[in-house]
Write a protein that holds these residues in place. Structure first.
Motif, PDB file in Angstrom:
ATOM      1  N   ILE A  66     -26.198  21.330  -5.471  1.00  7.66           N
ATOM      2  CA  ILE A  66     -24.866  20.756  -5.610  1.00  7.66           C
ATOM      3  C   ILE A  66     -24.175  20.682  -4.254  1.00  7.66           C
ATOM      4  N   LEU A  67     -24.278  21.759  -3.465  1.00  4.39           N
ATOM      5  CA  LEU A  67     -23.649  21.749  -2.151  1.00  4.39           C
ATOM      6  C   LEU A  67     -24.267  20.677  -1.259  1.00  4.39           C
ATOM      7  N   ALA A  68     -25.571  20.498  -1.375  1.00  9.48           N
ATOM      8  CA  ALA A  68     -26.228  19.443  -0.596  1.00  9.48           C
ATOM      9  C   ALA A  68     -25.729  18.070  -1.010  1.00  9.48           C
ATOM     10  N   GLN A  69     -25.501  17.873  -2.327  1.00 11.64           N
ATOM     11  CA  GLN A  69     -24.976  16.599  -2.809  1.00 11.64           C
ATOM     12  C   GLN A  69     -23.568  16.355  -2.278  1.00 11.64           C
ATOM     13  N   ARG A  70     -22.782  17.405  -2.140  1.00 11.34           N
ATOM     14  CA  ARG A  70     -21.408  17.244  -1.668  1.00 11.34           C
ATOM     15  C   ARG A  70     -21.354  16.752  -0.227  1.00 11.34           C
ATOM     16  N   GLU A  71     -22.388  16.999   0.526  1.00  9.85           N
ATOM     17  CA  GLU A  71     -22.408  16.562   1.919  1.00  9.85           C
ATOM     18  C   GLU A  71     -22.680  15.068   2.041  1.00  9.85           C
ATOM     19  N   GLN A  72     -23.185  14.447   0.969  1.00  7.42           N
ATOM     20  CA  GLN A  72     -23.542  13.035   1.026  1.00  7.42           C
ATOM     21  C   GLN A  72     -22.288  12.154   0.990  1.00  7.42           C
ATOM     22  N   PRO A  73     -22.375  10.929   1.513  1.00  7.98           N
ATOM     23  CA  PRO A  73     -21.225  10.008   1.470  1.00  7.98           C
ATOM     24  C   PRO A  73     -20.809   9.723   0.031  1.00  7.98           C
ATOM     25  N   ARG A  74     -19.513   9.456  -0.144  1.00 10.86           N
ATOM     26  CA  ARG A  74     -18.974   9.181  -1.472  1.00 10.86           C
ATOM     27  C   ARG A  74     -19.104   7.708  -1.833  1.00 10.86           C
ATOM     28  N   CYS A  75     -19.078   7.418  -3.128  1.00 16.78           N
ATOM     29  CA  CYS A  75     -19.174   6.050  -3.631  1.00 16.78           C
ATOM     30  C   CYS A  75     -17.944   5.232  -3.224  1.00 16.78           C
ATOM     31  N   ASN A  76     -16.744   5.723  -3.569  1.00 22.20           N
ATOM     32  CA  ASN A  76     -15.467   5.103  -3.195  1.00 22.20           C
ATOM     33  C   ASN A  76     -15.198   3.747  -3.839  1.00 22.20           C
ATOM     34  N   ALA A  77     -15.989   3.346  -4.840  1.00 13.44           N
ATOM     35  CA  ALA A  77     -15.667   2.102  -5.550  1.00 13.44           C
ATOM     36  C   ALA A  77     -14.323   2.269  -6.251  1.00 13.44           C
ATOM     37  N   PHE A  78     -13.434   1.294  -6.106  1.00 14.11           N
ATOM     38  CA  PHE A  78     -12.111   1.419  -6.706  1.00 14.11           C
ATOM     39  C   PHE A  78     -12.194   1.090  -8.188  1.00 14.11           C
ATOM     40  N   MET A  79     -11.742   2.029  -9.033  1.00 10.82           N
ATOM     41  CA  MET A  79     -11.894   1.918 -10.478  1.00 10.82           C
ATOM     42  C   MET A  79     -10.674   1.231 -11.103  1.00 10.82           C
ATOM     43  N   PRO A  80     -10.892   0.144 -11.859  1.00 14.66           N
ATOM     44  CA  PRO A  80      -9.766  -0.644 -12.390  1.00 14.66           C
ATOM     45  C   PRO A  80      -8.845   0.135 -13.310  1.00 14.66           C
ATOM     46  N   ARG A  81      -9.397   0.937 -14.218  1.00 16.30           N
ATOM     47  CA  ARG A  81      -8.571   1.663 -15.182  1.00 16.30           C
ATOM     48  C   ARG A  81      -7.963   2.920 -14.569  1.00 16.30           C
ATOM     49  N   ALA A  82      -8.774   3.695 -13.846  1.00 16.00           N
ATOM     50  CA  ALA A  82      -8.279   4.936 -13.252  1.00 16.00           C
ATOM     51  C   ALA A  82      -7.368   4.674 -12.055  1.00 16.00           C
ATOM     52  N   LYS A  83      -7.503   3.471 -11.463  1.00 16.21           N
ATOM     53  CA  LYS A  83      -6.733   3.106 -10.269  1.00 16.21           C
ATOM     54  C   LYS A  83      -6.924   4.144  -9.162  1.00 16.21           C
ATOM     55  N   ALA A  84      -8.193   4.505  -8.969  1.00 14.38           N
ATOM     56  CA  ALA A  84      -8.549   5.502  -7.961  1.00 14.38           C
ATOM     57  C   ALA A  84      -9.992   5.253  -7.537  1.00 14.38           C
ATOM     58  N   PRO A  85     -10.379   5.710  -6.350  1.00 13.45           N
ATOM     59  CA  PRO A  85     -11.762   5.527  -5.907  1.00 13.45           C
ATOM     60  C   PRO A  85     -12.705   6.497  -6.603  1.00 13.45           C
ATOM     61  N   CYS A  86     -13.933   6.087  -6.777  1.00 12.21           N
ATOM     62  CA  CYS A  86     -14.961   6.946  -7.371  1.00 12.21           C
ATOM     63  C   CYS A  86     -15.302   8.072  -6.400  1.00 12.21           C
ATOM     64  N   ILE A  87     -15.347   9.313  -6.916  1.00 11.69           N
ATOM     65  CA  ILE A  87     -15.600  10.476  -6.068  1.00 11.69           C
ATOM     66  C   ILE A  87     -17.036  10.965  -6.157  1.00 11.69           C
ATOM     67  N   ARG A  88     -17.885  10.246  -6.903  1.00 10.56           N
ATOM     68  CA  ARG A  88     -19.292  10.654  -6.968  1.00 10.56           C
ATOM     69  C   ARG A  88     -20.006  10.242  -5.688  1.00 10.56           C
ATOM     70  N   ARG A  89     -21.224  10.763  -5.518  1.00  9.59           N
ATOM     71  CA  ARG A  89     -21.996  10.423  -4.327  1.00  9.59           C
ATOM     72  C   ARG A  89     -22.401   8.950  -4.374  1.00  9.59           C
ATOM     73  N   ARG A  90     -22.586   8.381  -3.205  1.00 11.81           N
ATOM     74  CA  ARG A  90     -22.995   6.985  -3.109  1.00 11.81           C
ATOM     75  C   ARG A  90     -24.348   6.782  -3.805  1.00 11.81           C
ATOM     76  N   HIS A  91     -24.519   5.660  -4.475  1.00  8.66           N
ATOM     77  CA  HIS A  91     -25.749   5.294  -5.191  1.00  8.66           C
ATOM     78  C   HIS A  91     -25.977   6.168  -6.430  1.00  8.66           C
ATOM     79  N   HIS A  92     -24.905   6.776  -6.964  1.00 11.37           N
ATOM     80  CA  HIS A  92     -25.046   7.570  -8.172  1.00 11.37           C
ATOM     81  C   HIS A  92     -25.471   6.685  -9.340  1.00 11.37           C
ATOM     82  N   PRO A  93     -26.076   7.259 -10.376  1.00 13.18           N
ATOM     83  CA  PRO A  93     -26.427   6.466 -11.553  1.00 13.18           C
ATOM     84  C   PRO A  93     -25.222   6.276 -12.464  1.00 13.18           C
ATOM     85  N   GLY A  94     -25.110   5.082 -13.062  1.00 15.92           N
ATOM     86  CA  GLY A  94     -24.176   4.891 -14.158  1.00 15.92           C
ATOM     87  C   GLY A  94     -22.698   4.941 -13.854  1.00 15.92           C
ATOM     88  N   ALA A  95     -22.013   5.877 -14.494  1.00 14.12           N
ATOM     89  CA  ALA A  95     -20.548   5.836 -14.585  1.00 14.12           C
ATOM     90  C   ALA A  95     -19.856   6.294 -13.321  1.00 14.12           C
TER      91      ALA A  95
END
Length: 244
Positions: free
Chosen positions: A210-239
């Motif tokens: 998990i700590l290794a995953q946290r070091e990876q760049p974030r997705c940052n796709a702007f989410m229409p409903r949440a009105k916020a950037p995605c905080i998962r790692r870049r190239h994450h699967p799915g949601a």
């Protein structure tokens, strides 16, 4: 979306209506949730589902679930910023068109759009093991940064190294501080502090990953409903996911 169209990288924000949330709670047993989630996550790669609806329900699509006896009614779109969005409006029996009656009621009341508000992540809190099976692990994000003073304090007393402290949340850092000293001798024990912090990392059996995953760049796709950037790692699967 039409047959053959795809979301960017097969990723999308996935939100549910209150109707869906209530219907799952009342009608889907724990043993069946895995099948429902299978069918929901399939929409990331096949956002057109089984077939589109028409007339008053134009713009919505359906997919099958629960042995094909039930229908998922949803809408798939891509925002002007290029982020996919799946809005699950209803789930229910296909017999006697009961699920479509529920959707027609939402349309007639004018609450269809306002009703789709629940993030899939909120519901997955109840189904963590199943979520991990589908690559929707609840910890797959970088937590909000803790106060700078807390990080400095943990490092200054020697409880944790700077590189590790920078990856942890306030809750995890506080756990390290609380367990940094041996209760018998009173001596500083960095190893004990690190174990306490890692035990707090999403309750995972594999905190180092998990700590290794946290070091990876974030997705940052702007989410229409949440009105916020995605905080998962870049190239994450799915949601996509907003702040937990």
């Amino acid at each position: 979306m039409r047959a053959g169209e795809h979301f960017p990288d097969d990723q999308a924000e996935l939100v549910l209506s209150s109707h869906v949330e209530e219907w799952i709670a009342e009608h889907v047993e724990q043993s069946q949730w895995d099948e429902v989630l299978d069918d929901l996550t399939a929409l990331f790669a096949k956002p057109w589902g089984k077939h589109p609806l028409s007339n008053a329900l134009a713009g919505l699509n359906t997919a099958s679930t629960l042995r094909g006896d039930h229908r998922i009614v949803f809408r798939s779109t891509i925002s002007p910023e290029g982020t996919g969005l799946i809005e699950v409006v209803a789930i229910g029996p296909r017999s006697n068109n009961r699920v479509y009656d529920a959707v027609n009621a939402l349309v007639a009341s004018g609450t269809l759009d306002q009703d789709v508000v629940q993030s899939i992540w909120d519901m997955l809190e109840v189904y963590e093991a199943t979520a991990q099976k589908h690559g929707l692990e609840l910890w797959d994000y970088r937590p909000e940064p803790p106060p700078a003073g807390l990080v400095k304090s943990v490092v200054a007393v020697g409880a944790l190294d700077q590189d590790v402290a920078d990856l942890l949340s306030a809750d995890e850092l506080n756990a390290a501080l609380a367990h940094a000293w041996d209760p018998a001798s009173g001596a500083l024990d960095p190893g004990r502090a690190l174990r306490a912090a890692l035990d707090r990392v999403a309750g995972s059996s594999d905190p180092e990953r998990i700590l290794a995953q946290r070091e990876q760049p974030r997705c940052n796709a702007f989410m229409p409903r949440a009105k916020a950037p995605c905080i998962r790692r870049r190239h994450h699967p799915g949601a996509h996911r907003a702040a937990p």
